[in-house]
Design an enzyme around this catalytic site. Structure first.
Site, PDB file in Angstrom:
ATOM      1  N   TRP A  27       0.827  -1.218   0.000  1.00 58.73           N
ATOM      2  CA  TRP A  27       0.000   0.000   0.000  1.00 58.73           C
ATOM      3  C   TRP A  27       0.858   1.263   0.000  1.00 58.73           C
ATOM      4  CZ3 TRP A  27      -5.091   1.790   0.475  1.00 58.73           C
ATOM      5  CH2 TRP A  27      -5.232   3.074   1.000  1.00 58.73           C
ATOM      6  N   ASN A  29       0.088   5.751   0.440  1.00 55.05           N
ATOM      7  CA  ASN A  29      -0.738   6.955   0.347  1.00 55.05           C
ATOM      8  C   ASN A  29       0.164   8.175   0.228  1.00 55.05           C
ATOM      9  OD1 ASN A  29      -1.105   5.826   3.304  1.00 55.05           O
ATOM     10  ND2 ASN A  29      -1.496   7.970   3.612  1.00 55.05           N
ATOM     11  N   ASP A  30       0.025   9.181   1.029  1.00 58.08           N
ATOM     12  CA  ASP A  30       0.653  10.495   0.794  1.00 58.08           C
ATOM     13  C   ASP A  30       2.111  10.474   0.343  1.00 58.08           C
ATOM     14  OD1 ASP A  30      -1.550  10.662   2.446  1.00 58.08           O
ATOM     15  OD2 ASP A  30      -0.563  11.858   3.981  1.00 58.08           O
ATOM     16  N   GLN A  46       3.954   7.396   2.223  1.00 57.48           N
ATOM     17  CA  GLN A  46       3.356   6.575   3.277  1.00 57.48           C
ATOM     18  C   GLN A  46       3.178   5.174   2.718  1.00 57.48           C
ATOM     19  OE1 GLN A  46       1.799   7.934   6.700  1.00 57.48           O
ATOM     20  NE2 GLN A  46       3.862   8.518   6.072  1.00 57.48           N
ATOM     21  N   TRP A  54      -3.965  -0.039   4.119  1.00 56.85           N
ATOM     22  CA  TRP A  54      -3.296   0.863   5.058  1.00 56.85           C
ATOM     23  C   TRP A  54      -2.970   0.082   6.325  1.00 56.85           C
ATOM     24  CZ3 TRP A  54      -3.817   3.045   9.931  1.00 56.85           C
ATOM     25  CH2 TRP A  54      -3.092   4.217  10.162  1.00 56.85           C
ATOM     26  N   SER A  90       3.024  11.208   7.867  1.00 57.87           N
ATOM     27  CA  SER A  90       3.557  12.118   6.838  1.00 57.87           C
ATOM     28  C   SER A  90       4.450  13.214   7.400  1.00 57.87           C
ATOM     29  CB  SER A  90       2.402  12.756   6.078  1.00 57.87           C
ATOM     30  OG  SER A  90       1.860  11.791   5.210  1.00 57.87           O
ATOM     31  N   ASP A 156       1.856  15.886  10.311  1.00 55.15           N
ATOM     32  CA  ASP A 156       2.266  16.209   8.943  1.00 55.15           C
ATOM     33  C   ASP A 156       3.133  17.480   8.873  1.00 55.15           C
ATOM     34  OD1 ASP A 156       0.563  14.075   8.546  1.00 55.15           O
ATOM     35  OD2 ASP A 156      -1.069  15.262   7.685  1.00 55.15           O
ATOM     36  N   GLU A 213      -5.088  18.377   7.025  1.00 50.76           N
ATOM     37  CA  GLU A 213      -3.982  17.438   6.869  1.00 50.76           C
ATOM     38  C   GLU A 213      -2.958  17.995   5.878  1.00 50.76           C
ATOM     39  OE1 GLU A 213      -5.689  13.096   7.808  1.00 50.76           O
ATOM     40  OE2 GLU A 213      -6.129  13.718   5.772  1.00 50.76           O
TER      41      GLU A 213
HETATM   42  C1  FRU Z   1      -3.386  12.023   4.895  1.00 50.60           C
HETATM   43  C2  FRU Z   1      -3.002  11.308   6.174  1.00 50.60           C
HETATM   44  C3  FRU Z   1      -2.046  12.152   6.987  1.00 50.60           C
HETATM   45  C4  FRU Z   1      -1.308  11.147   7.809  1.00 50.60           C
HETATM   46  C5  FRU Z   1      -1.188   9.985   6.854  1.00 50.60           C
HETATM   47  C6  FRU Z   1      -1.250   8.633   7.506  1.00 50.60           C
HETATM   48  O1  FRU Z   1      -3.795  11.181   3.864  1.00 50.60           O
HETATM   49  O2  FRU Z   1      -4.152  10.972   6.917  1.00 50.60           O
HETATM   50  O3  FRU Z   1      -2.675  13.168   7.741  1.00 50.60           O
HETATM   51  O4  FRU Z   1      -0.059  11.604   8.227  1.00 50.60           O
HETATM   52  O5  FRU Z   1      -2.268  10.114   5.933  1.00 50.60           O
HETATM   53  O6  FRU Z   1      -0.950   7.631   6.602  1.00 50.60           O
END
Ligand code: FRU
Length: 472
Positions: A27, A29-30, A46, A54, A90, A156, A213
């Site tokens: 997986w 993400n950010d 991430q 996740w 993040s 973040d 975020e």
């Molecule tokens: C945004 C978020 C951030 C956090 C991260 C966790 O997509 O929720 O605020 O740091 O993803 O994976």
């Protein structure tokens, strides 16, 4: 959650992207820590390597000399130490004294409490000499807890240097009104931080959200720009239709008073799959941005195949009349393989092009903007339709299924320019030199045709792009 210690394996390559960064497997993400260091652009993300869902967040890592050919590097940050027990969330990167510093959020659940909303967060540092191996700072955390008037949402960090000091902006939620805000901190050495307070905050849950975020703060042209990803904004006619949105405010920041006077929040991209952006300043002065090319709550069919999530193609941000424009970085040209198809003709309605690529870039010019646009179709389905109408000056994107429509308003246009980036399971569209953009994941195993819609003359160039631009 129980994690296996072997990374998940890919079981099917059908949706794997050709020139967008994703994980080797698992997986993402950010995007995190976007920075240029010792000859390479670095991007982190991430990452959960042990499943396509996740989970305890790691920082995955890739680097590139030219922003378009990427090399995957070993995982940079692994959670589990006292300061980041349940996740390395993040954050950002800076260069100081020839070293790369990652500044990231440590995520913590309470012992014996399984409610995922019961957590606390702190801020930490990790340091690298070579940009490959990272050591967590021995005296982490650098910020141990949130201010007293804050909820658990405190994450973040984005750090920048200004006039002899380091500044950090953090996403936060006030415990007084439970609305989103951004906080700043100041430091001389990246280790000891003084709290300065919020620079601005959400006025209202429905229009500005309950948690901001991934904030990012930078000067562009003659304005300061706060780019962030609020949670909780409600749909407003054609705007804010995703679960969360990424957008910005422009204005002027005073370092003396820690105040940011700004415009209203505006969405940055109008597609279904764009979130949690991170910018960096390129050595040549361009402000570059990368986002997560997905969205919380989206269906991600590639999860069945052992992976999930990707990053957008890197884009250049510019500011015109207080509005951000996004365009693919010009290095895109380096991905062109040399195969190009160009043509120009009159259309009366619809024209199917004899082209079925999976990795290409198309530049399309419509002499008559009204009702012009494109569709992407398989033999039996219209996967995507994007058209402009001069009646309301909206560009409308339609994909089948529930919640398929997304819209952007542009300045009334006589002619229309589409810059389209298509990869195996993604489409990014830049309208009229970045005035509106749409970022979409798109999944099919069938051949996809590109079709043009217009009443008038249309000309186009389609460039085949490399399909192994990311090394895993
Ligand atoms: C945004 C978020 C951030 C956090 C991260 C966790 O997509 O929720 O605020 O740091 O993803 O994976």
């Amino acid at each position: 959650m129980q994690t296996k210690l072997k990374p998940i394996e890919l079981s099917n390559m059908r949706y794997r992207l050709g020139y967008h960064v994703s994980a080797k497997s698992g997986w993402i993400n950010d995007p995190n820590g976007f920075i240029f260091f010792k000859g390479y652009y670095h991007i982190f993300y991430q990452h959960h390597p042990y499943s396509a869902e996740w989970g305890p967040m790691h920082w995955g890592h890739a680097r590139s000399k030219d922003l378009v050919h990427w090399e995957t590097l070993p995982i940079a940050l692994t959670p589990g130490d006292t300061e980041d027990k349940d996740g390395c969330f993040s954050g950002s990167a800076v260069i100081k004294d020839g070293k790369m510093y990652l500044i990231y959020t440590g995520h913590h659940y309470y012992e014996g409490d399984s409610d995922p909303e019961h957590f606390w967060q702190n801020q930490n540092l990790a340091i690298s000499e070579d940009g490959i191996h990272f050591e967590k700072y021995e005296n982490n955390p650098i910020i141990a807890s949130a201010p007293e008037d804050n909820t658990q949402h405190f994450r973040d960090p984005k750090v920048w240097y200004n006039n002899g000091s380091w500044y950090m902006i953090l996403g936060s939620q006030s415990s007084v009104d439970e609305l989103g805000r951004v906080l700043t901190y100041k430091s001389k050495n990246l280790i000891d931080w003084d709290y300065l307070g919020p620079i601005t905050k959400s006025n209202d849950l429905k229009t500005e959200g309950f948690m901001w975020e991934c904030p990012d703060f930078f000067r562009l042209g003659d304005k300061d720009v706060l780019l962030m990803s609020p949670e909780g904004i409600e749909e407003d006619e054609f705007r804010f239709r995703n679960e969360n949105e990424t957008g910005y405010m422009t204005g002027n920041f005073s370092y003396d008073s820690n105040r940011f006077d700004h415009s209203n929040f505006q969405e940055l991209d109008s597609g279904h799959d764009f979130y949690a952006t991170q910018t960096t300043l390129a050595p040549d002065g361009r402000r570059l941005v990368i986002g997560w090319m997905d969205m919380w709550g989206s269906v991600m069919p590639e999860q069945e195949d052992g992976w999930a999530g990707a990053l957008t193609f890197p884009r250049e941000l510019t500011l015109k009349n207080d509005k951000l424009y996004m365009n693919p970085v010009s290095e895109l040209k380096k991905l062109r393989t040399g195969e190009v198809i160009s043509d120009s003709f009159e259309i009366n309605g619809f024209k199917k092009l004899d082209y079925n690529g999976n990795h290409y870039e198309a530049e399309i010019n419509f002499d008559n903007a009204d009702k012009s646009g494109i569709t992407l179709t398989t033999d039996n389905e219209e996967l995507l339709k994007i058209t402009y109408s001069k009646d309301n000056s909206h560009v409308v994107l339609k994909r089948p299924g529930k919640d398929g429509i997304r819209e952007a308003v542009i300045m009334p246009a006589k002619t229309l320019k589409f810059h389209l980036l298509v990869d195996t399971s993604s489409v990014e569209l830049f309208v009229n030199d970045g005035e509106a953009t749409f970022t979409e994941r798109l999944y099919t195993e069938d051949k996809v045709s590109l079709n043009l819609l217009s009443q008038g003359k249309v000309s186009y160039d389609i460039y085949q792009l490399e399909k192994n631009a990311v090394k895993y």
